[in-house]
Motif scaffolding. Structure first.
Motif, PDB file in Angstrom:
ATOM      1  N   GLU A  17      37.155  28.291  41.352  1.00 53.56           N
ATOM      2  CA  GLU A  17      37.050  27.191  40.381  1.00 53.56           C
ATOM      3  C   GLU A  17      38.237  27.190  39.420  1.00 53.56           C
ATOM      4  N   LEU A  18      38.701  28.383  39.060  1.00 55.18           N
ATOM      5  CA  LEU A  18      39.833  28.515  38.144  1.00 55.18           C
ATOM      6  C   LEU A  18      41.170  28.589  38.861  1.00 55.18           C
ATOM      7  N   ASP A  19      41.125  28.557  40.171  1.00 60.92           N
ATOM      8  CA  ASP A  19      42.325  28.636  41.018  1.00 60.92           C
ATOM      9  C   ASP A  19      43.117  29.922  40.733  1.00 60.92           C
ATOM     10  N   LEU A  20      42.403  31.033  40.666  1.00 59.26           N
ATOM     11  CA  LEU A  20      43.006  32.343  40.439  1.00 59.26           C
ATOM     12  C   LEU A  20      42.833  33.186  41.697  1.00 59.26           C
ATOM     13  N   GLN A  21      43.890  33.876  42.114  1.00 61.95           N
ATOM     14  CA  GLN A  21      43.864  34.617  43.366  1.00 61.95           C
ATOM     15  C   GLN A  21      43.617  36.122  43.204  1.00 61.95           C
ATOM     16  N   ASP A  22      44.183  36.735  42.198  1.00 66.56           N
ATOM     17  CA  ASP A  22      44.150  38.184  42.063  1.00 66.56           C
ATOM     18  C   ASP A  22      42.815  38.670  41.497  1.00 66.56           C
ATOM     19  N   ARG A  23      42.060  39.389  42.289  1.00 66.85           N
ATOM     20  CA  ARG A  23      40.722  39.857  41.921  1.00 66.85           C
ATOM     21  C   ARG A  23      40.773  40.816  40.718  1.00 66.85           C
ATOM     22  N   LYS A  24      41.700  41.762  40.746  1.00 66.94           N
ATOM     23  CA  LYS A  24      41.801  42.746  39.669  1.00 66.94           C
ATOM     24  C   LYS A  24      42.174  42.066  38.344  1.00 66.94           C
ATOM     25  N   TRP A  25      43.168  41.192  38.386  1.00 69.89           N
ATOM     26  CA  TRP A  25      43.605  40.490  37.180  1.00 69.89           C
ATOM     27  C   TRP A  25      42.475  39.630  36.625  1.00 69.89           C
ATOM     28  N   PHE A  26      41.745  38.942  37.495  1.00 68.74           N
ATOM     29  CA  PHE A  26      40.617  38.117  37.071  1.00 68.74           C
ATOM     30  C   PHE A  26      39.561  38.980  36.375  1.00 68.74           C
ATOM     31  N   GLY A  27      39.286  40.135  36.956  1.00 69.17           N
ATOM     32  CA  GLY A  27      38.294  41.028  36.359  1.00 69.17           C
ATOM     33  C   GLY A  27      38.709  41.553  34.997  1.00 69.17           C
ATOM     34  N   GLU A  28      39.988  41.905  34.865  1.00 71.67           N
ATOM     35  CA  GLU A  28      40.482  42.471  33.607  1.00 71.67           C
ATOM     36  C   GLU A  28      40.662  41.424  32.521  1.00 71.67           C
ATOM     37  N   ARG A  29      41.115  40.247  32.889  1.00 68.92           N
ATOM     38  CA  ARG A  29      41.472  39.229  31.902  1.00 68.92           C
ATOM     39  C   ARG A  29      40.371  38.208  31.605  1.00 68.92           C
ATOM     40  N   TYR A  30      39.477  38.002  32.535  1.00 70.95           N
ATOM     41  CA  TYR A  30      38.453  36.979  32.353  1.00 70.95           C
ATOM     42  C   TYR A  30      37.038  37.567  32.379  1.00 70.95           C
ATOM     43  N   LEU A  31      36.683  38.166  33.508  1.00 74.66           N
ATOM     44  CA  LEU A  31      35.312  38.612  33.705  1.00 74.66           C
ATOM     45  C   LEU A  31      34.908  39.722  32.734  1.00 74.66           C
ATOM     46  N   GLY A  32      35.720  40.763  32.631  1.00 70.81           N
ATOM     47  CA  GLY A  32      35.409  41.884  31.737  1.00 70.81           C
ATOM     48  C   GLY A  32      35.231  41.469  30.291  1.00 70.81           C
ATOM     49  N   PRO A  33      36.207  40.749  29.721  1.00 72.45           N
ATOM     50  CA  PRO A  33      36.049  40.312  28.326  1.00 72.45           C
ATOM     51  C   PRO A  33      34.862  39.359  28.128  1.00 72.45           C
ATOM     52  N   SER A  34      34.575  38.530  29.105  1.00 76.52           N
ATOM     53  CA  SER A  34      33.437  37.611  28.987  1.00 76.52           C
ATOM     54  C   SER A  34      32.125  38.371  28.956  1.00 76.52           C
TER      55      SER A  34
END
Length: 95
Positions: A17-34
């Motif tokens: 949905e966010l058009d993001l490819q890198d799983r680790k980066w998504f977890g560190e920058r979006y999912l974890g803080p959320s």
């Protein structure tokens, strides 16, 4: 990210949905803080690594989305994000 979350969604669906490819980066920058900020919650809280894991908005997350949608202006969103300390969490995908 909060504005991209519709109901309960998997990690993969959120990234798409966010058009993001890198799983680790998504977890560190979006999912974890959320998760840490209480904006979203896991559907299976006692099994964070479950392949069936999905994420949904908390009441705090829903309130943040309502405020952001009412003030559909980039400056307001930037100010709101800084005020509540959620960084990229309220990020909208650029059209």
């Amino acid at each position: 990210m909060l504005l991209a979350l519709h109901g309960a969604m998997s990690r993969e669906a959120l990234q798409a949905e966010l058009d993001l490819q890198d799983r680790k980066w998504f977890g560190e920058r979006y999912l974890g803080p959320s998760l840490a900020g209480g904006w979203i919650e896991m559907s299976i809280a006692d099994k964070p690594s479950s392949r069936s894991q999905q994420y949904r908005l908390t009441e705090q997350g829903k309130s943040g989305c309502e405020i952001a949608q009412r003030h559909d202006q980039p400056r307001f969103l930037q100010s709101f994000v800084r005020h509540v300390g959620c960084g990229r969490i309220l990020t909208l995908r650029a059209e």
